[in-house]
Design an enzyme around this catalytic site. Structure first.
Site, short mmCIF file in Angstrom:
data_model
loop_
_atom_site.label_atom_id
_atom_site.label_comp_id
_atom_site.label_asym_id
_atom_site.label_seq_id
_atom_site.Cartn_x
_atom_site.Cartn_y
_atom_site.Cartn_z
N LYS A 90 0.84 -1.21 0.00
CA LYS A 90 0.00 0.00 0.00
C LYS A 90 0.87 1.25 0.00
O LYS A 90 0.62 2.20 -0.73
CB LYS A 90 -0.95 -0.03 1.21
CG LYS A 90 -2.03 -1.10 1.07
CD LYS A 90 -2.78 -1.39 2.36
CE LYS A 90 -3.68 -2.62 2.18
NZ LYS A 90 -4.34 -3.05 3.42
N GLN B 213 -4.45 -1.87 9.75
CA GLN B 213 -4.26 -3.18 9.12
C GLN B 213 -4.76 -4.29 10.06
O GLN B 213 -4.36 -4.36 11.22
CB GLN B 213 -2.78 -3.38 8.79
CG GLN B 213 -2.48 -4.66 8.03
CD GLN B 213 -3.11 -4.70 6.64
OE1 GLN B 213 -3.06 -3.73 5.90
NE2 GLN B 213 -3.71 -5.82 6.28
N ASP C 93 -11.01 2.22 4.24
CA ASP C 93 -11.21 0.77 4.12
C ASP C 93 -12.70 0.45 4.04
O ASP C 93 -13.06 -0.69 3.71
CB ASP C 93 -10.61 0.03 5.33
CG ASP C 93 -9.32 -0.71 4.97
OD1 ASP C 93 -9.06 -0.90 3.77
OD2 ASP C 93 -8.59 -1.09 5.90
#
Ligand code: NAP
Length: 293
Positions: free
Chosen positions: A52, A96, A119
């Site tokens: 990312k 994450q 997200d």
């Protein structure tokens, strides 16, 4: 049969975003800034986060990685989330997953400002998505929807079977494909491990989205002629044919299924490459929304 080339589409989208970033830069605007919180040293998480950060660099975004040891308390982690919520330079951020067992992922996700939740995991974004309102849609479903859109695959009135009901893949996809509009208007069946007649359901389906994580689950005899097959599954399977000793395997027996279908995503190179670009698109959107207030 046409192969849905996720690698190619992802590269196109990256180039489109990079162009927008160039325009922002040349007009003196604020460069989109994505942050990631990483707890511990889980190897797959390290790889995903590194990917990312690298993607941000490639297209000209700013990125910030915030790292914590595995033994961080939930309270300290939530404080870090609050700091990113307040940081005016950060447009969007991710935490994450998975987090260590002593931390509630739900509490952490709910502490993220929904306007920075790129997200798309916050209940506010999921609720807005289900209602068909503008929202951040999580990366894998958003990537699949974009592939369907770019290949102009018809979905209206189609019988669509989604196998797997996780909150990050199957459940949002089943919602998106049943919404009014395109890609949508499909008649969706959401199957899971307690569904008793998957082969029968699959054989009647115009579109099958396999997101269960069971290598080769979908066989040739489960698929009707002309079906569209989206293979989300990624499982590391031992292999003597690769130097690493394993190969990434999808949920679909590609060699048996491909000759029968109209479109199919390969593994690797299908859905996977779309995931990171969807996150980048969400970050660009977050940045634009913050500017327009
Ligand atoms: P998950 O959270 O483990 O969920 C798997 C789902 O599949 C569950 O709903 C489970 O049913 C269902 N399932 C498992 N075995 C089944 C069976 N034999 N028959 C029918 N349903 C079954 O997995 P996930 O996070 O959604 O990921 C699914 C797969 O996609 C994995 O291989 C993962 O690596 C891959 N993935 C790929 C990407 C990408 O970028 N390409 C992104 C995310 C995930 P129950 O709910 O009843 O347990």
């Amino acid at each position: 049969m046409q192969i849905i080339d996720g690698k190619k589409v992802a590269a196109e989208i990256k180039a489109e975003i990079a162009l927008e970033v160039d325009c922002i830069k040349s007009s003196g605007g604020k460069i989109p800034h994505l942050a990631a919180i990483l707890v511990g040293h889980d190897p797959p998480s390290e790889t995903y986060v590194a990917g990312k950060v690298r993607a941000c660099e490639e297209i000209g975004f700013k990125s910030t990685l915030v790292r914590f040891d595995n033994d961080i308390s939930e309270e300290t982690l939530i404080n870090a989330v609050h700091n990113l919520n307040k940081d005016a330079d950060i447009d969007g951020f991710i935490v994450q997953l998975p987090l260590p067992g002593h931390i509630s992922e739900q509490n952490v996700i709910e502490s993220i400002d929904p306007a920075k939740d790129v997200d798309g995991f916050h209940p506010v974004n999921i609720g807005r998505m289900v209602l068909g309102m503008p929202s951040f849609i999580s990366a894998t479903p958003a990537g699949i929807i974009e592939l369907i859109r770019r290949y102009e695959i018809p979905t209206a009135g189609k019988a669509c079977l989604v196998i797997g009901r996780s909150n990050i893949v199957g459940r949002p996809l089943s919602n998106l494909l049943s919404l009014k509009g395109y890609p949508g208007n499909a008649t969706v069946t959401l199957a899971h491990s307690k569904t008793s007649n998957i082969p029968e359901l699959a054989l009647k389906s115009d579109i099958i989205i396999a997101a269960l994580g069971s290598p080769g689950f979908i066989t040739g005899e489960m698929v009707k002629e002309g079906a569209v097959i989206i293979d989300v599954g990624i499982t590391r399977v031992k292999s003597d044919l690769t130097r690493s000793g394993y190969k990434l395997t999808g949920d679909v027996k590609f060699d048996e299924v491909a000759p029968k279908c109209s479109y199919i995503t390969p593994v690797p190179g299908g859905v996977g490459p779309m995931t990171i670009v969807s996150l980048l698109r969400n970050t660009l959107l977050a940045s634009k929304q913050r500017i327009s207030g």
